[in-house]
Design a protein around this motif. Structure first.
Motif, short mmCIF file in Angstrom:
data_model
loop_
_atom_site.label_atom_id
_atom_site.label_comp_id
_atom_site.label_asym_id
_atom_site.label_seq_id
_atom_site.Cartn_x
_atom_site.Cartn_y
_atom_site.Cartn_z
N GLU A 69 0.84 -1.19 0.00
CA GLU A 69 0.00 0.00 0.00
C GLU A 69 0.88 1.24 0.00
O GLU A 69 2.00 1.22 0.51
N THR A 70 0.35 2.30 -0.56
CA THR A 70 1.11 3.54 -0.57
C THR A 70 0.80 4.36 0.66
O THR A 70 -0.22 4.16 1.33
N ASP A 71 1.68 5.32 0.97
CA ASP A 71 1.51 6.19 2.13
C ASP A 71 0.51 7.29 1.77
O ASP A 71 0.80 8.16 0.96
N CYS A 72 -0.66 7.25 2.37
CA CYS A 72 -1.73 8.22 2.09
C CYS A 72 -1.89 9.23 3.22
O CYS A 72 -2.88 9.96 3.26
N ALA A 75 -2.61 12.91 2.23
CA ALA A 75 -3.97 13.12 1.72
C ALA A 75 -4.99 13.12 2.87
O ALA A 75 -5.92 13.92 2.88
N TYR A 76 -4.81 12.23 3.83
CA TYR A 76 -5.73 12.15 4.97
C TYR A 76 -5.60 13.38 5.87
O TYR A 76 -6.57 13.86 6.43
N GLU A 78 -4.62 16.41 5.03
CA GLU A 78 -4.95 17.67 4.37
C GLU A 78 -6.21 18.31 4.96
O GLU A 78 -6.31 19.52 5.08
N ARG A 86 3.36 15.18 11.22
CA ARG A 86 2.53 14.05 10.80
C ARG A 86 1.62 13.54 11.93
O ARG A 86 1.12 12.43 11.87
#
Length: 96
Positions: A69-72, A75-76, A78, A86
């Motif tokens: 999975e990619t690091d989202c 986006a979350y 924002e 973070r």
């Protein structure tokens, strides 16, 4: 330790079970059989017996450790009111 019929009735009440007299007698017998088995097992000498996680010599099946999975996080975060390093910053709810 042997249970009595009143013990079974109390357990049934606490469990919210409605048992007939026959079911109470059967439950009493079965529970006392379980306790007798436990007592028998506790009398076994286990000195020198190593604890084991599994009764058979088996190796665990492991999968490759791969990122799928990619690091989202960006986006979350924002849409979050406040983010620092973070981490979501929330209002303090416990007074000092």
């Amino acid at each position: 330790m042997a249970l009595t019929l009143s013990d079974v009735e109390k357990i049934a009440k606490l469990s919210r079970l409605s048992l007939t007299d026959e079911e109470k007698q059967q439950s009493l017998k079965e529970l006392n059989d379980v306790f007798a088995l436990v007592e028998k097992m506790q009398s076994v000498d286990t000195e020198g017996v190593e604890p084991m996680a599994h009764p058979h010599e088996v190796a665990l099946r492991l999968r490759n450790d791969a990122v799928i999975e990619t690091d989202c996080a960006a986006a979350y975060q924002e849409v979050a009111p406040e983010v620092r390093n973070r981490l979501y910053i929330v209002p303090q709810v416990i007074e000092e």
